[in-house]
Design a protein around this motif. Structure first.
Motif, PDB file in Angstrom:
ATOM      1  N   TYR A 139     -30.619 -62.180  45.290  1.00  0.00           N
ATOM      2  CA  TYR A 139     -30.412 -62.914  44.036  1.00  0.00           C
ATOM      3  C   TYR A 139     -31.083 -62.168  42.892  1.00  0.00           C
ATOM      4  CZ  TYR A 139     -30.332 -66.792  40.724  1.00  0.00           C
ATOM      5  OH  TYR A 139     -30.129 -67.578  39.622  1.00  0.00           O
ATOM      6  N   TYR A 143     -29.345 -60.281  39.728  1.00  0.00           N
ATOM      7  CA  TYR A 143     -29.785 -60.614  38.376  1.00  0.00           C
ATOM      8  C   TYR A 143     -30.096 -59.333  37.607  1.00  0.00           C
ATOM      9  CZ  TYR A 143     -33.106 -61.915  34.720  1.00  0.00           C
ATOM     10  OH  TYR A 143     -33.771 -62.033  33.537  1.00  0.00           O
ATOM     11  N   LEU A 148     -24.705 -61.545  38.267  1.00  0.00           N
ATOM     12  CA  LEU A 148     -24.587 -62.964  38.545  1.00  0.00           C
ATOM     13  C   LEU A 148     -23.425 -63.537  37.745  1.00  0.00           C
ATOM     14  CD1 LEU A 148     -28.318 -64.101  38.562  1.00  0.00           C
ATOM     15  CD2 LEU A 148     -26.784 -63.901  40.508  1.00  0.00           C
ATOM     16  N   ASN A 149     -22.827 -64.587  38.286  1.00  0.00           N
ATOM     17  CA  ASN A 149     -21.668 -65.223  37.671  1.00  0.00           C
ATOM     18  C   ASN A 149     -20.461 -64.294  37.590  1.00  0.00           C
ATOM     19  OD1 ASN A 149     -20.286 -67.380  36.551  1.00  0.00           O
ATOM     20  ND2 ASN A 149     -20.760 -66.743  34.462  1.00  0.00           N
ATOM     21  N   GLN A 230     -21.390 -69.316  38.231  1.00  0.00           N
ATOM     22  CA  GLN A 230     -21.780 -70.331  37.265  1.00  0.00           C
ATOM     23  C   GLN A 230     -20.573 -71.087  36.725  1.00  0.00           C
ATOM     24  OE1 GLN A 230     -24.867 -71.090  36.569  1.00  0.00           O
ATOM     25  NE2 GLN A 230     -25.071 -71.827  34.493  1.00  0.00           N
TER      26      GLN A 230
ATOM     27  N   GLN B  86     -28.075 -77.058  39.715  1.00  0.00           N
ATOM     28  CA  GLN B  86     -28.017 -75.648  40.096  1.00  0.00           C
ATOM     29  C   GLN B  86     -27.727 -74.756  38.897  1.00  0.00           C
ATOM     30  OE1 GLN B  86     -28.453 -74.175  42.999  1.00  0.00           O
ATOM     31  NE2 GLN B  86     -27.944 -72.202  42.119  1.00  0.00           N
ATOM     32  N   LYS B  87     -26.758 -75.168  38.091  1.00  0.00           N
ATOM     33  CA  LYS B  87     -26.349 -74.359  36.947  1.00  0.00           C
ATOM     34  C   LYS B  87     -27.454 -74.251  35.912  1.00  0.00           C
ATOM     35  CE  LYS B  87     -21.542 -75.426  36.955  1.00  0.00           C
ATOM     36  NZ  LYS B  87     -20.715 -74.273  37.156  1.00  0.00           N
ATOM     37  N   LEU B  88     -28.089 -75.377  35.623  1.00  0.00           N
ATOM     38  CA  LEU B  88     -29.142 -75.349  34.608  1.00  0.00           C
ATOM     39  C   LEU B  88     -30.287 -74.469  35.065  1.00  0.00           C
ATOM     40  CD1 LEU B  88     -29.842 -78.771  32.960  1.00  0.00           C
ATOM     41  CD2 LEU B  88     -28.945 -76.663  32.010  1.00  0.00           C
ATOM     42  N   MET B  89     -30.676 -74.627  36.337  1.00  0.00           N
ATOM     43  CA  MET B  89     -31.791 -73.837  36.820  1.00  0.00           C
ATOM     44  C   MET B  89     -31.446 -72.357  36.727  1.00  0.00           C
ATOM     45  SD  MET B  89     -34.181 -75.906  37.331  1.00  0.00           S
ATOM     46  CE  MET B  89     -35.562 -75.314  38.287  1.00  0.00           C
ATOM     47  N   SER B  90     -30.242 -71.980  37.198  1.00  0.00           N
ATOM     48  CA  SER B  90     -29.955 -70.543  37.145  1.00  0.00           C
ATOM     49  C   SER B  90     -29.742 -70.075  35.719  1.00  0.00           C
ATOM     50  CB  SER B  90     -28.782 -70.160  38.044  1.00  0.00           C
ATOM     51  OG  SER B  90     -27.820 -71.137  38.061  1.00  0.00           O
ATOM     52  N   ALA B  91     -29.235 -70.963  34.865  1.00  0.00           N
ATOM     53  CA  ALA B  91     -29.052 -70.552  33.477  1.00  0.00           C
ATOM     54  C   ALA B  91     -30.402 -70.294  32.814  1.00  0.00           C
ATOM     55  CB  ALA B  91     -28.301 -71.625  32.713  1.00  0.00           C
ATOM     56  N   HIS B  93     -33.274 -69.772  34.311  1.00  0.00           N
ATOM     57  CA  HIS B  93     -34.018 -68.711  34.994  1.00  0.00           C
ATOM     58  C   HIS B  93     -33.428 -67.346  34.698  1.00  0.00           C
ATOM     59  CE1 HIS B  93     -35.573 -71.566  38.329  1.00  0.00           C
ATOM     60  NE2 HIS B  93     -36.385 -71.516  37.305  1.00  0.00           N
ATOM     61  N   ALA B  94     -32.110 -67.249  34.838  1.00  0.00           N
ATOM     62  CA  ALA B  94     -31.497 -65.928  34.896  1.00  0.00           C
ATOM     63  C   ALA B  94     -30.594 -65.644  33.710  1.00  0.00           C
ATOM     64  CB  ALA B  94     -30.697 -65.799  36.193  1.00  0.00           C
ATOM     65  N   LEU B  96     -27.881 -67.109  32.681  1.00  0.00           N
ATOM     66  CA  LEU B  96     -26.441 -67.260  32.860  1.00  0.00           C
ATOM     67  C   LEU B  96     -25.893 -68.188  31.779  1.00  0.00           C
ATOM     68  CD1 LEU B  96     -26.177 -67.547  36.722  1.00  0.00           C
ATOM     69  CD2 LEU B  96     -25.943 -65.568  35.261  1.00  0.00           C
ATOM     70  N   PRO B  97     -24.584 -68.108  31.540  1.00  0.00           N
ATOM     71  CA  PRO B  97     -24.024 -68.905  30.440  1.00  0.00           C
ATOM     72  C   PRO B  97     -24.202 -70.394  30.676  1.00  0.00           C
ATOM     73  CG  PRO B  97     -22.297 -67.880  31.748  1.00  0.00           C
ATOM     74  CD  PRO B  97     -23.581 -67.275  32.177  1.00  0.00           C
ATOM     75  N   VAL B  98     -24.384 -71.108  29.579  1.00  0.00           N
ATOM     76  CA  VAL B  98     -24.669 -72.524  29.664  1.00  0.00           C
ATOM     77  C   VAL B  98     -24.070 -73.172  28.411  1.00  0.00           C
ATOM     78  CG1 VAL B  98     -26.892 -72.338  28.503  1.00  0.00           C
ATOM     79  CG2 VAL B  98     -26.577 -74.100  30.217  1.00  0.00           C
ATOM     80  N   ILE B 112     -37.344 -78.631  35.066  1.00  0.00           N
ATOM     81  CA  ILE B 112     -37.344 -77.549  34.084  1.00  0.00           C
ATOM     82  C   ILE B 112     -38.722 -77.375  33.451  1.00  0.00           C
ATOM     83  CG2 ILE B 112     -36.293 -76.823  31.906  1.00  0.00           C
ATOM     84  CD1 ILE B 112     -33.785 -78.360  32.945  1.00  0.00           C
ATOM     85  N   GLY B 115     -42.091 -74.655  35.136  1.00  0.00           N
ATOM     86  CA  GLY B 115     -42.596 -73.314  34.827  1.00  0.00           C
ATOM     87  C   GLY B 115     -43.448 -73.349  33.577  1.00  0.00           C
TER      88      GLY B 115
ATOM     89  N   PHE C  41     -40.986 -68.111  38.803  1.00  0.00           N
ATOM     90  CA  PHE C  41     -40.190 -69.204  38.256  1.00  0.00           C
ATOM     91  C   PHE C  41     -38.901 -68.562  37.769  1.00  0.00           C
ATOM     92  CE2 PHE C  41     -39.114 -72.402  34.957  1.00  0.00           C
ATOM     93  CZ  PHE C  41     -39.036 -73.494  35.788  1.00  0.00           C
ATOM     94  N   GLY C  42     -37.928 -68.486  38.671  1.00  0.00           N
ATOM     95  CA  GLY C  42     -36.737 -67.704  38.376  1.00  0.00           C
ATOM     96  C   GLY C  42     -37.034 -66.236  38.609  1.00  0.00           C
ATOM     97  N   PRO C  43     -36.040 -65.369  38.404  1.00  0.00           N
ATOM     98  CA  PRO C  43     -36.255 -63.952  38.705  1.00  0.00           C
ATOM     99  C   PRO C  43     -37.184 -63.254  37.716  1.00  0.00           C
ATOM    100  CG  PRO C  43     -33.938 -64.408  38.203  1.00  0.00           C
ATOM    101  CD  PRO C  43     -34.686 -65.668  37.993  1.00  0.00           C
TER     102      PRO C  43
END
Lengths: 288, 470, 291
Positions: A139, A143, A148-149, A230, B86-91, B93-94, B96-98, B112, B115, C41-43
């Motif tokens: 993951y 990233y 991702l996505n 996503q 899942q989407k919010l966390m990855s958005a 964190h990483a 991703l589009p949101v 949220i 952290g 906390f995330g990558p």
């Protein structure tokens, strides 16, 4: 004495049929239930175990059945789109993965070269390493690569499979005669031609089997698409159905219909390729 | 099964490739073509995600009317709860589009804040809320779950007061007057005769209260009512003496020959079915939940009434709080002004308040609309009770909602502890609350330790020298 | 014999596999070592905690619960599935049996649908009062309609759903192996007066031992990775008390629900360790039975 024996055999036969039938019924029961559930309206869902009983043909009230659930699933919830995504991922991954794995397996079976035993070790290592160890670091890697996505996140790691390499290696060792390859080389055939025109046809059953194995594995894969993708529009069926189950938790009819829609394509494909699948799959393990 | 060599030879000449290859190549071709030609998301300017299909259906009309007067379009999508999670966390964190405006539920939002506070993906809306006067007009309690370190990460939708929904038809037919039953003890005792084996098959088919164990919600709600989940600094206080007493009583209800509670998971078809059948008579019900009954169990129309929760002690609090929803605007949005305008339209106008009430029976935290007459309209489904007014009356006495990022773990510990306690009581055949209490204490002490341990392990807070504050 | 091929050919043919291995396996494994010493906390956000993750794992009760569940499920599914699969395979292998391929297709069909879909189906089947299982058991033998499958018998439910799904898979393998058992050997034994049980014990079992061993190992490794079924049946927290929690679910929660990839990597190493133990135990057993 003789009648005693034949009677015994008769009893044994009857018992066997009964046991197998009971077991088949247990296996198939949930499918039938699911199928009935998908056509029942939500009121009948709890009133009748299978189909609603009534005056109609076969004692079933056909007029109470509905296609509403399928309509909701296919048009309202966009399962058609998810199905295309699943088809895309599963077909592309299974084709690439089978092709590259066959190449790798053939090489490990029929060539002598420096580092061969290291490569064999790598194959075994890859099979043994549990996929869950890789979840977090992959993951992070995806990233960092900015993948991702995107479908690349699912396609790239699946381009070749250690299990595939192993199965093809076993198949080649067992069924591709060295002499055939030597003869072809002497005739001046290139290595690529040998692989393409001599080896591939011989290992054809394994090709069919592994195609289906990786197709199934990708179609049913949940964790990776769930983590990496996503946008809703990109999701395959496995993720779509788990989301739908949350959103429509009270609508058992729709859940049933969604499951049927998601499962039907692989069932069909399996029916088409059944023979090759079972031959290839079991042969790899038996002789391996 | 194995083909004979000669067999294989002829087949080999006929088809060099597995049938599968051709099938899969065609599937790949068709699906790739589909993906290529699939229209990509056209640039609707403001994208809005909600976690609930019903919310979406309701917002859709409002937004359609509203955006006709705006210079931009809104794209509305509903995502499944866990999917949004899942989407919010990855958005966040990483990257991703949101979406630009997101409606989230409390348990999800709180993760949220887990952290570093600076890395929370939602914009701090305090300034906007303050300058436009909303901080004054909206009940203070409504902001609590969304506020961390003086930052306000969301616009509150609700206060979520809780009442008890009961099967008026059955209870009244039995000649029970619930208005006199102001404590749980009195309430359960009065209702106890209704626990019955209706069809005579030896198993009870009617219970007083539904208390789902596979979900922390109801248990936590009852604890919040008469006990305490967190102290002022938002540290858990799960082993508080009052909590232990409540736990003891609940375990007593759920066990033994005199068991009075059922355990049916809410939010599933089975629940509404069994509520209609009268398998249980009472349900702990926050305002947002009443709309579910209307939608999912239409046969209950005219059979349910609401009453304030019986108190844990005489004169005690008659309500609790369950749930919470906010609108947040992610920091990454390119369209903050448009998003803010949309958020106000959906949550903060008097029309929006009326709308939330009419569509979902949810009472607004905006104190300026509390006197409005639509809250007094009788609801036929609930035996013509004025639902809104009943809930609003309880809003002055609500227990606090905490912004603790450990809310999910808290609910998990609550439900785990309860199941553990219930099993011990069953196994040992404990009958009285005096017998149960020591076990309840031990189990809750244990749960408290788990939570504190989890919190002390979080380096992101301790590095900054402080743990989340109000 | 001399092999006149270009020395780079094997590397070329192997390169797709090797590249995928290097990028998506070797590098992540190395990175997993580093990550397991971090709290993240995330990558992006991370701090060094050295061995704290492991310390926490080994004191966390939920984790022990998950390990216990996973182990119990693994052993349980082997004990249930392999004998039933073997019995089915023997029955399906009877020469006079009609409709063999139909039966085989039926029995194999659940293995085609993934664990996610099986989970969705069984989440409705296990419902109290309305689910298929309680209703059928109630009709047949007066079983309580309120039997709390998912609430009180999490692992049993998992074993039922898992067995439903995987028995056919093992059956097909074992059946194929049985079909390879030499008929002449069987006939010879029969003429020598060996009873059917003796024949099974001394001819069939040794002949199918490699496949049996493969099926065992496969079930074990597969069961250790159990995730989707309980994820759907019990939700990501595994129900009250984590009754349905498995190790991989625990990993998923810490890493992706709460964003601590470091902790998740540490759990990943423990899963790896458990798989290795399974492989070693399996080897020991094979060795023991062969000598």
């Amino acid at each position: 004495m003789k009648t005693y024996k034949s009677e015994l055999l008769f009893i044994q036969k009857v018992l066997t049929y009964i046991l197998i039938s009971i077991f088949s019924l247990i296996i198939i029961g949930p499918f039938i239930w699911l199928f009935c559930g998908a056509f029942k309206n939500n009121e009948d869902q709890f009133n009748f175990l299978f189909l609603p009983m009534g005056e109609g043909f076969l004692g079933i009230e056909w007029s109470r059945l509905t296609l509403e659930h399928f309509r909701l699933v296919l048009s309202g919830l966009n399962f058609g789109n998810s199905m295309m995504n699943s088809f895309f991922l599963a077909s592309v991954i299974s084709l690439c993965s089978t092709f590259f794995s066959a190449m790798g397996g053939y090489t490990l079976a029929k060539f002598d070269f420096r580092g061969k035993s290291l490569c064999n070790g790598i194959v075994f290592l890859s099979i043994i390493i549990p996929p869950s160890l890789l979840l977090a670091p992959v993951y992070q890697l995806l990233y960092n690569l900015g993948l991702l996505n995107s479908y690349w996140a699912l396609l790239l790691p699946s381009m070749s499979s250690a299990l595939g390499v192993y199965l093809f290696r076993q198949t080649c060792i067992n069924s591709v005669p060295d002499e055939l390859i030597y003869a072809a080389r002497i005739d001046g055939a290139g290595e690529w031609q040998i692989f393409r025109h001599i080896v591939v046809p011989i290992i054809r059953p394994m090709v069919g089997a592994f195609l289906l194995i990786s197709f199934l594995a990708t179609w049913n894969n949940f964790l990776q698409p769930q983590l990496y993708l996503q946008d809703d529009i990109k999701l395959p069926l496995s993720v779509a159905i788990s989301q739908m189950r949350g959103a429509y938790s009270t609508n058992y009819g729709a859940i049933s219909a969604g499951t049927i829609v998601s499962v039907a394509p692989v069932m069909l494909l399996f029916l088409l390729l059944q023979k090759e699948f079972i031959t290839g799959l079991t042969r790899g393990a038996i002789k391996g | 099964m194995l083909a004979r060599p000669s067999d294989a030879g002829t087949r080999l000449r006929e088809e060099k490739h597995s049938k599968g290859v051709w099938i899969l190549v065609s599937i790949a071709a068709v699906s790739s073509l589909y993906l290529l030609l699939r229209p990509s998301d056209d640039a609707a300017v403001v994208r809005f995600w909600t976690f609930d299909v019903n919310h979406r259906n309701h917002y859709r009309e409002n937004i359609a009317q509203w955006q006709a007067q705006q210079s931009f379009t809104v794209d509305l999508e509903s995502l499944e709860y866990e999917a949004l999670d899942q989407k919010l966390m990855s958005a966040f964190h990483a990257g991703l589009p949101v979406a630009d405006v997101i409606e989230v539920e409390m348990r999800l939002a709180h993760k949220i804040w887990l952290g570093p506070v600076d890395s929370v993906g939602f914009s701090d809306l305090r300034e906007h809320l303050e300058t436009e006067g909303y901080l004054r007009r909206i009940a203070k309690e409504a902001f609590a779950p969304w506020s961390v370190d003086d930052k306000v990460f969301g616009i509150p939708r609700d206060l979520n007061p809780v009442m008890l929904a009961y099967r008026a038809d059955i209870v009244e037919a039995a000649g029970i007057d619930v208005s006199q039953l102001n404590t749980w003890d009195k309430f359960i005792e009065a209702m106890r005769p209704l626990v019955q084996d209706l069809d005579g098959d030896g198993s009870i088919d009617r219970y007083i209260l539904n208390m789902p164990e596979s979900l922390g919600g109801v248990l936590s709600t009852l604890i919040r009512q008469g006990g305490q989940e967190y102290d002022e600094d938002n540290f858990p206080t799960l082993n508080d003496a009052r909590n232990i007493r409540i736990f003891t009583t609940l375990a007593d209800w759920a066990t033994g020959k005199d068991k009075v509670t059922s355990d049916v998971t809410p939010f599933q078809g089975t629940f509404f079915r069994l509520f209609s059948e009268g398998h249980f008579l009472c349900v702990v019900t926050p305002d947002w939940r009443t709309a579910n009954y209307e939608r999912e169990a239409p046969s209950l129309a005219g059979k349910i009434k609401l009453m304030p929760l019986p108190a844990w002690e005489t004169g005690g609090r008659r309500t609790s709080v369950w749930g919470g929803v906010m609108l947040g605007i992610p920091k990454t949005t390119q369209h903050f002004e448009e998003a803010w305008a949309l958020a106000k339209e959906l949550y903060l106008t008097p029309a929006a308040a009326e709308d939330h009430y009419r569509a979902h029976n949810i009472v607004s935290p905006n104190k300026e609309v509390w006197f409005r007459s639509f809250y007094d309209e009788p609801k036929p489904f609930f035996c013509n009770q004025p639902l809104g007014r009943l809930y609003l009356k309880l809003c002055d006495d609500l227990p606090p909602r905490s912004p603790s990022p450990y809310q999910q773990q808290m609910e998990f510990e609550v439900m785990t502890s309860f199941v553990k306690l219930r099993r011990i009581v069953q196994q040992k055949g404990l009958e009285t609350t005096e017998q149960i209490e020591p076990y309840a204490r031990e189990i809750l002490n244990d749960a408290q330790r788990n939570l504190m341990n989890e919190i002390s392990r979080n380096h992101f807070h301790s590095v900054k020298g402080k743990i989340f504050q109000k | 014999m001399k092999q006149p091929f270009h020395p780079l050919v094997p590397y070329g043919f192997l390169s797709p596999f090797l590249i995928v291995f290097a990028v998506f396996m070797a590098y992540p494994i190395i990175n997993a070592v580093y990550l397991s010493t971090q709290q993240t906390f995330g990558p992006d956000a991370h701090t060094f905690v050295f061995l704290d993750n492991f310390k926490e794992i080994f004191t966390n009760r939920l984790f022990y619960r998950a390990v216990w569940n996973t182990t119990f499920y693994t052993l349980g599914s082997i004990v249930i599935q392999v004998p039933i699969a073997l019995a089915l395979a023997v029955m399906l292998n009877q020469p006079w049996l009609r409709g063999r391929s139909l039966y085989r297709l039926i029995i194999f069909s659940p293995a085609l649908i993934g664990p996610i879909f099986v989970g969705v189906i069984f989440s409705i089947i296990f419902q109290k009062r309305t689910g298929l299982l309680n209703k059928v058991l109630n009709d047949l033998m007066g079983w309580s309609l309120d039997f709390p499958w998912l609430q009180e018998h999490a692992i049993t439910s998992l074993l039922i759903a898992g067995s439903w799904m995987w028995i056919g898979f093992s059956t097909v393998y074992l059946l194929a192996a049985l079909q390879q058992v030499s008929p002449t050997l069987m006939d010879a034994a029969r003429i020598d007066g060996a009873g059917s049980l003796q024949r099974f014990r001394y001819i069939t079992i040794p002949a199918i031992r490699p496949v049996l061993s493969f099926v065992l190992l496969f079930s074990a490794i597969n069961s250790l990775q159990l995730f989707e079924l309980p994820f759907i049946l019990f939700g990501y927290q595994g129900g009250a008390g984590g009754e349905g929690m498995t190790v991989v679910m625990y990993l998923y929660n810490s890493g992706f629900s709460y964003g601590d990839l470091g902790y998740a990597s540490a759990v990943g190493w423990i899963v790896t360790f458990m798989s290795l133990i399974a492989v070693l135990v399996h080897r020991r057993l094979i060795h023991y039975f062969e000598s």
